[in-house]
Design a protein around this motif. Sequence first.
Motif, PDB file in Angstrom:
ATOM      1  N   GLU A 136      14.797  -8.745  -9.282  1.00  0.00           N
ATOM      2  CA  GLU A 136      14.800  -9.338  -7.941  1.00  0.00           C
ATOM      3  C   GLU A 136      15.082  -8.280  -6.880  1.00  0.00           C
ATOM      4  OE1 GLU A 136      17.743 -12.340  -8.276  1.00  0.00           O
ATOM      5  OE2 GLU A 136      16.415 -13.806  -9.258  1.00  0.00           O
ATOM      6  N   GLY A 137      15.996  -7.351  -7.205  1.00  0.00           N
ATOM      7  CA  GLY A 137      16.291  -6.272  -6.266  1.00  0.00           C
ATOM      8  C   GLY A 137      15.092  -5.368  -6.043  1.00  0.00           C
ATOM      9  N   ALA A 168       9.031  -5.164  -1.224  1.00  0.00           N
ATOM     10  CA  ALA A 168       8.551  -5.918  -0.063  1.00  0.00           C
ATOM     11  C   ALA A 168       8.846  -5.172   1.237  1.00  0.00           C
ATOM     12  CB  ALA A 168       9.202  -7.295  -0.052  1.00  0.00           C
ATOM     13  N   LYS A 169      10.019  -4.537   1.320  1.00  0.00           N
ATOM     14  CA  LYS A 169      10.372  -3.786   2.528  1.00  0.00           C
ATOM     15  C   LYS A 169       9.524  -2.529   2.666  1.00  0.00           C
ATOM     16  CE  LYS A 169      15.167  -5.384   2.934  1.00  0.00           C
ATOM     17  NZ  LYS A 169      16.601  -4.996   2.981  1.00  0.00           N
ATOM     18  N   GLN A 204       5.054  -2.369   4.004  1.00  0.00           N
ATOM     19  CA  GLN A 204       4.458  -2.076   5.301  1.00  0.00           C
ATOM     20  C   GLN A 204       4.225  -0.575   5.494  1.00  0.00           C
ATOM     21  OE1 GLN A 204       7.177  -2.661   8.649  1.00  0.00           O
ATOM     22  NE2 GLN A 204       8.876  -2.974   7.204  1.00  0.00           N
ATOM     23  N   PHE A 205       5.126   0.241   4.940  1.00  0.00           N
ATOM     24  CA  PHE A 205       4.961   1.691   5.046  1.00  0.00           C
ATOM     25  C   PHE A 205       3.935   2.201   4.044  1.00  0.00           C
ATOM     26  CE2 PHE A 205       9.363   0.826   6.410  1.00  0.00           C
ATOM     27  CZ  PHE A 205       9.334   1.370   7.675  1.00  0.00           C
ATOM     28  N   GLU A 206       4.000   1.682   2.826  1.00  0.00           N
ATOM     29  CA  GLU A 206       3.096   2.147   1.776  1.00  0.00           C
ATOM     30  C   GLU A 206       1.640   1.862   2.123  1.00  0.00           C
ATOM     31  OE1 GLU A 206       3.830   3.939  -0.789  1.00  0.00           O
ATOM     32  OE2 GLU A 206       6.005   3.884  -0.575  1.00  0.00           O
ATOM     33  N   GLU A 207       1.388   0.723   2.756  1.00  0.00           N
ATOM     34  CA  GLU A 207       0.015   0.379   3.146  1.00  0.00           C
ATOM     35  C   GLU A 207      -0.531   1.375   4.164  1.00  0.00           C
ATOM     36  OE1 GLU A 207       0.202  -3.602   4.533  1.00  0.00           O
ATOM     37  OE2 GLU A 207       0.544  -4.482   2.532  1.00  0.00           O
ATOM     38  N   LYS A 208       0.331   1.805   5.084  1.00  0.00           N
ATOM     39  CA  LYS A 208      -0.102   2.796   6.077  1.00  0.00           C
ATOM     40  C   LYS A 208      -0.342   4.157   5.438  1.00  0.00           C
ATOM     41  CE  LYS A 208       2.314   0.674  10.011  1.00  0.00           C
ATOM     42  NZ  LYS A 208       3.357   0.876  11.052  1.00  0.00           N
ATOM     43  N   LEU A 209       0.560   4.543   4.527  1.00  0.00           N
ATOM     44  CA  LEU A 209       0.442   5.856   3.896  1.00  0.00           C
ATOM     45  C   LEU A 209      -0.837   5.997   3.088  1.00  0.00           C
ATOM     46  CD1 LEU A 209       4.082   6.475   2.572  1.00  0.00           C
ATOM     47  CD2 LEU A 209       3.018   7.407   4.617  1.00  0.00           C
ATOM     48  N   ALA A 210      -1.278   4.891   2.500  1.00  0.00           N
ATOM     49  CA  ALA A 210      -2.435   4.945   1.605  1.00  0.00           C
ATOM     50  C   ALA A 210      -3.681   5.492   2.297  1.00  0.00           C
ATOM     51  CB  ALA A 210      -2.712   3.559   1.035  1.00  0.00           C
ATOM     52  N   GLY A 211      -3.819   5.228   3.581  1.00  0.00           N
ATOM     53  CA  GLY A 211      -5.020   5.675   4.276  1.00  0.00           C
ATOM     54  C   GLY A 211      -4.814   6.908   5.128  1.00  0.00           C
TER      55      GLY A 211
END
Length: 304
Positions: A74-75, A81-82, A85-92
């Motif tokens: 769960e942790g 989840a936090k 938002q950053f990982e999605e930006k980094l991918a591109g």
Amino acid sequence: MAENNPFPGENNTGHVWDDNLRELKNPPPRWWMLAFWASVAFWVGYAILYPMWPIGQEPTQGVLGWSQMKEYAEGVEQITAKRAQFEEKLAGMTADQIIADPGLKEYTLASAKVLFGDNCRACHGSGGAGNPGYPVLADDDWLYGGTTGKIQESIAAGRKGVMTAHEKVLSPVEVDTLANWAVQMNDTAGAGGSPEGWALFKSKGCTACHGEKANGHVVDLPNGDFVSVGAANLADGIWRFEPGGFESAKHTILYGVNQTNVPGTRDAVMPVWGPDPTRGGVAKLGPEEIKKLVVYVHEFGGGQ
């Protein structure tokens, strides 16, 4: 002993030592008994609610169904989840684009710290300071270049520079001349070096790898980058193999670097962290992890 109790009428067991030490039969304080029974009640409640009694290979699960692994999972989900938002930006984004974005750079550095500690620190030391025998990443001395592109190549594809062993190529006098010249170059950061050493350096073809200026640059590019085969920069005042000095330089000249069947040769190999043909194309680190490490290493202070 009880028949000869020196303290008749006292609520004791009759056991007396050293004339006056005796065991009394007074009941425990009420607060102590309350705490005792409360602890028993707590134990019973805990055994009902949480995993407790071992049955075979597994304990009883408890009515709450709690487990440390479930809590851990769960942790991890919360952290993921936090980070999403950053990982999605980094991918591109490229490493240079990440560095240009203060917020994303801060996140990447924090995220890559663990990656570096798990995979790189054993050789390159904390903060890129370099453990004995391994390159320092926090200075401005780069065998293959310090741009994000070159760092990407070094991490993903690994490095294995080669220097020929000259034990059977050069005479003892020539070896000593070149070793002394290397020390002179190091001490003066490339401003010195005997004419005899320079002449020998060029006549023996050392410029093919170390460059005409002995700085490790085979070709200097207009954008400030350079082409290198990984040969050491002999004009920067930094020793690739410690402790440096005449004997160290002489050893490298005689036995080379990464030479097969040459006892005493220097071992200098950077592993492949990306897809490795020798492992069927399997990578130790994924593309995004490598990208984060590129930013992390670049920001040590020596990146170009």
